[in-house]
Design a protein around this motif. Sequence first.
Motif, PDB file in Angstrom:
ATOM      1  N   LYS A  13       0.833  -1.211   0.000  1.00  6.59           N
ATOM      2  CA  LYS A  13       0.000   0.000   0.000  1.00  6.59           C
ATOM      3  C   LYS A  13       0.871   1.267   0.000  1.00  6.59           C
ATOM      4  CE  LYS A  13      -3.942  -2.174   2.305  1.00  6.59           C
ATOM      5  NZ  LYS A  13      -4.895  -2.060   3.433  1.00  6.59           N
ATOM      6  N   TRP A  59     -20.103  -6.984   2.736  1.00  7.69           N
ATOM      7  CA  TRP A  59     -18.696  -6.652   2.977  1.00  7.69           C
ATOM      8  C   TRP A  59     -18.575  -5.281   3.645  1.00  7.69           C
ATOM      9  CZ3 TRP A  59     -14.900  -3.060   1.593  1.00  7.69           C
ATOM     10  CH2 TRP A  59     -13.576  -3.446   1.821  1.00  7.69           C
ATOM     11  N   ARG A  62     -19.663  -5.389   7.218  1.00  6.31           N
ATOM     12  CA  ARG A  62     -18.631  -6.032   8.041  1.00  6.31           C
ATOM     13  C   ARG A  62     -17.545  -5.008   8.406  1.00  6.31           C
ATOM     14  NH1 ARG A  62     -13.387  -8.443   7.118  1.00  6.31           N
ATOM     15  NH2 ARG A  62     -13.507  -7.270   5.201  1.00  6.31           N
ATOM     16  N   LEU A  63     -17.142  -4.216   7.406  1.00  5.53           N
ATOM     17  CA  LEU A  63     -16.131  -3.182   7.621  1.00  5.53           C
ATOM     18  C   LEU A  63     -16.636  -2.160   8.652  1.00  5.53           C
ATOM     19  CD1 LEU A  63     -13.333  -2.544   6.352  1.00  5.53           C
ATOM     20  CD2 LEU A  63     -14.495  -1.074   4.720  1.00  5.53           C
ATOM     21  N   LYS A  66     -16.778  -3.707  12.201  1.00  8.01           N
ATOM     22  CA  LYS A  66     -15.481  -3.757  12.885  1.00  8.01           C
ATOM     23  C   LYS A  66     -15.146  -2.378  13.462  1.00  8.01           C
ATOM     24  CE  LYS A  66     -12.584  -5.743   9.901  1.00  8.01           C
ATOM     25  NZ  LYS A  66     -11.508  -6.567   9.340  1.00  8.01           N
ATOM     26  N   THR A  67     -15.524  -1.352  12.705  1.00  2.50           N
ATOM     27  CA  THR A  67     -15.284   0.019  13.181  1.00  2.50           C
ATOM     28  C   THR A  67     -16.077   0.273  14.462  1.00  2.50           C
ATOM     29  OG1 THR A  67     -15.045   0.644  10.877  1.00  2.50           O
ATOM     30  CG2 THR A  67     -15.315   2.442  12.443  1.00  2.50           C
ATOM     31  N   VAL A  94     -15.963   4.270   5.234  1.00  2.97           N
ATOM     32  CA  VAL A  94     -14.600   3.735   5.368  1.00  2.97           C
ATOM     33  C   VAL A  94     -14.100   3.293   3.992  1.00  2.97           C
ATOM     34  CG1 VAL A  94     -13.172   1.907   6.385  1.00  2.97           C
ATOM     35  CG2 VAL A  94     -14.872   3.061   7.797  1.00  2.97           C
ATOM     36  N   LEU A  98     -10.756   4.408   2.044  1.00  6.06           N
ATOM     37  CA  LEU A  98      -9.823   3.372   1.605  1.00  6.06           C
ATOM     38  C   LEU A  98      -9.400   3.612   0.149  1.00  6.06           C
ATOM     39  CD1 LEU A  98      -8.574   0.766   2.638  1.00  6.06           C
ATOM     40  CD2 LEU A  98     -10.706  -0.440   2.075  1.00  6.06           C
ATOM     41  N   ARG A 122      -0.749 -14.077   5.166  1.00 11.25           N
ATOM     42  CA  ARG A 122      -1.542 -13.315   6.150  1.00 11.25           C
ATOM     43  C   ARG A 122      -0.843 -13.346   7.517  1.00 11.25           C
ATOM     44  NH1 ARG A 122      -6.324 -10.333   4.712  1.00 11.25           N
ATOM     45  NH2 ARG A 122      -7.133 -10.787   6.773  1.00 11.25           N
ATOM     46  N   THR A 128      -5.129  -7.142  10.608  1.00 14.03           N
ATOM     47  CA  THR A 128      -5.480  -5.891   9.913  1.00 14.03           C
ATOM     48  C   THR A 128      -5.059  -4.619  10.659  1.00 14.03           C
ATOM     49  OG1 THR A 128      -7.414  -7.025   9.011  1.00 14.03           O
ATOM     50  CG2 THR A 128      -7.424  -4.622   8.905  1.00 14.03           C
ATOM     51  N   PRO A 147      -8.163   2.373  14.127  1.00 11.39           N
ATOM     52  CA  PRO A 147      -9.362   3.071  13.636  1.00 11.39           C
ATOM     53  C   PRO A 147      -9.739   4.240  14.537  1.00 11.39           C
ATOM     54  CG  PRO A 147      -9.762   0.705  13.743  1.00 11.39           C
ATOM     55  CD  PRO A 147      -8.435   0.953  14.391  1.00 11.39           C
ATOM     56  N   ASN A 151     -10.187   7.095  11.997  1.00  9.06           N
ATOM     57  CA  ASN A 151     -11.560   7.552  11.736  1.00  9.06           C
ATOM     58  C   ASN A 151     -11.789   8.988  12.183  1.00  9.06           C
ATOM     59  OD1 ASN A 151     -13.154   4.312  12.296  1.00  9.06           O
ATOM     60  ND2 ASN A 151     -11.767   5.018  10.717  1.00  9.06           N
ATOM     61  N   ALA A 156      -8.518   6.007   6.094  1.00  8.37           N
ATOM     62  CA  ALA A 156      -8.437   4.564   6.322  1.00  8.37           C
ATOM     63  C   ALA A 156      -7.241   4.242   7.215  1.00  8.37           C
ATOM     64  CB  ALA A 156      -8.286   3.838   4.992  1.00  8.37           C
ATOM     65  N   VAL A 157      -7.315   3.100   7.866  1.00 13.08           N
ATOM     66  CA  VAL A 157      -6.188   2.631   8.667  1.00 13.08           C
ATOM     67  C   VAL A 157      -5.029   2.286   7.722  1.00 13.08           C
ATOM     68  CG1 VAL A 157      -5.391   0.676  10.071  1.00 13.08           C
ATOM     69  CG2 VAL A 157      -7.592   1.738  10.567  1.00 13.08           C
ATOM     70  N   ASN A 159      -1.940   0.293   6.926  1.00 11.56           N
ATOM     71  CA  ASN A 159      -1.371  -0.965   7.438  1.00 11.56           C
ATOM     72  C   ASN A 159      -0.438  -1.664   6.447  1.00 11.56           C
ATOM     73  OD1 ASN A 159      -3.348  -1.719   5.705  1.00 11.56           O
ATOM     74  ND2 ASN A 159      -4.559  -2.886   7.181  1.00 11.56           N
TER      75      ASN A 159
HETATM   76  P1  ADP Z   1      -7.627  -6.772   5.470  1.00 10.06           P
HETATM   77  O1  ADP Z   1      -6.957  -5.710   4.630  1.00 10.06           O
HETATM   78  O2  ADP Z   1      -6.737  -7.257   6.570  1.00 10.06           O
HETATM   79  O3  ADP Z   1      -8.205  -7.906   4.656  1.00 10.06           O
HETATM   80  P2  ADP Z   1     -10.317  -5.630   5.780  1.00 10.06           P
HETATM   81  O4  ADP Z   1     -10.736  -6.312   4.513  1.00 10.06           O
HETATM   82  O5  ADP Z   1     -11.176  -5.811   6.980  1.00 10.06           O
HETATM   83  O6  ADP Z   1      -8.832  -6.043   6.209  1.00 10.06           O
HETATM   84  O7  ADP Z   1     -10.228  -4.061   5.534  1.00 10.06           O
HETATM   85  C1  ADP Z   1      -9.694  -3.521   4.368  1.00 10.06           C
HETATM   86  C2  ADP Z   1      -8.816  -2.348   4.715  1.00 10.06           C
HETATM   87  O8  ADP Z   1      -9.632  -1.276   5.205  1.00 10.06           O
HETATM   88  C3  ADP Z   1      -7.806  -2.581   5.818  1.00 10.06           C
HETATM   89  O9  ADP Z   1      -6.639  -3.204   5.360  1.00 10.06           O
HETATM   90  C4  ADP Z   1      -7.556  -1.168   6.338  1.00 10.06           C
HETATM   91  O10 ADP Z   1      -6.632  -0.452   5.513  1.00 10.06           O
HETATM   92  C5  ADP Z   1      -8.926  -0.521   6.174  1.00 10.06           C
HETATM   93  N1  ADP Z   1      -9.735  -0.584   7.394  1.00 10.06           N
HETATM   94  C6  ADP Z   1     -10.222  -1.693   7.994  1.00 10.06           C
HETATM   95  N2  ADP Z   1     -10.967  -1.370   9.056  1.00 10.06           N
HETATM   96  C7  ADP Z   1     -10.964  -0.019   9.120  1.00 10.06           C
HETATM   97  C8  ADP Z   1     -11.560   0.928  10.007  1.00 10.06           C
HETATM   98  N3  ADP Z   1     -12.308   0.548  11.033  1.00 10.06           N
HETATM   99  N4  ADP Z   1     -11.343   2.232   9.762  1.00 10.06           N
HETATM  100  C9  ADP Z   1     -10.580   2.640   8.734  1.00 10.06           C
HETATM  101  N5  ADP Z   1      -9.992   1.801   7.870  1.00 10.06           N
HETATM  102  C10 ADP Z   1     -10.178   0.483   8.067  1.00 10.06           C
END
Ligand code: ADP
Length: 193
Positions: A13, A59, A62-63, A66-67, A94, A98, A122, A128, A147, A151, A156-157, A159
């Motif tokens: 990234k 999807w 789910r995102l 998690k937030t 989110v 992203l 992984r 994540t 987050p 946020n 976006a996070v 990572n």
């Molecule tokens: P992964 O990349 O590990 O498969 P996810 O599919 O859950 O994880 O999320 C996609 C991407 O979205 C993450 O890699 C991260 O960059 C971003 N992300 C995930 N959760 C959050 C959040 N709560 N707030 C902001 N960005 C997030």
Amino acid sequence: MNPKKEKTFVLIKPDGTRKGLIGEIIKRFEQRDLKIVALEMFQPTKEEIDNHYPKDGKWMARLGGKTLETYKKYNLDPMKDFGSEDPLTLGKEVRKWLVDYMISAPLVKMVIEGVHAVDMVRKIAGPTLPYQADMGTIRGDFSNDSPAVANAEKRAVANLLHASETPEEARHEIEHWFKNESIQSYKRFGVDE
Ligand code: ADP
């Protein structure tokens, strides 16, 4: 399918590229007997990234879910940052952040092959959210984001990398990102012979 030939997809990234971690990330996979079979640096279009991440409600919810979990854990108010407590609304927001993050610098895409490549990659990457990643993982060693901070800053996070979660997702992503390029085939010393 030969289990040694399982393939997965990895995308370094913008923060990985900008922190100068391309070599380090590739090294971590290679040192674990995984084989790079396709590799390229490129600047993605918004459309390519938009098509990379799933668009279905499940999807995105789910995102967003998690937030919400993070917000609850740290006693933060989702209404303040998102104006909503609905997982789908949060997930959509989110996802937009992203896409903006992913087009902010060149990326490096690769296909990695080897024994249990999907799970191994992984595991080497770490979970994540960087603040939860153990030392010894790529995310745990080179990043620290959450987050709760991202946020509030409406982003976006960060990572460092993306890695496919299942063999099916890997197939789909390899097809999306390596449409016309060839995936190489070669024998690695000590692994394939
Ligand atoms: P992964 O990349 O590990 O498969 P996810 O599919 O859950 O994880 O999320 C996609 C991407 O979205 C993450 O890699 C991260 O960059 C971003 N992300 C995930 N959760 C959050 C959040 N709560 N707030 C902001 N960005 C997030």
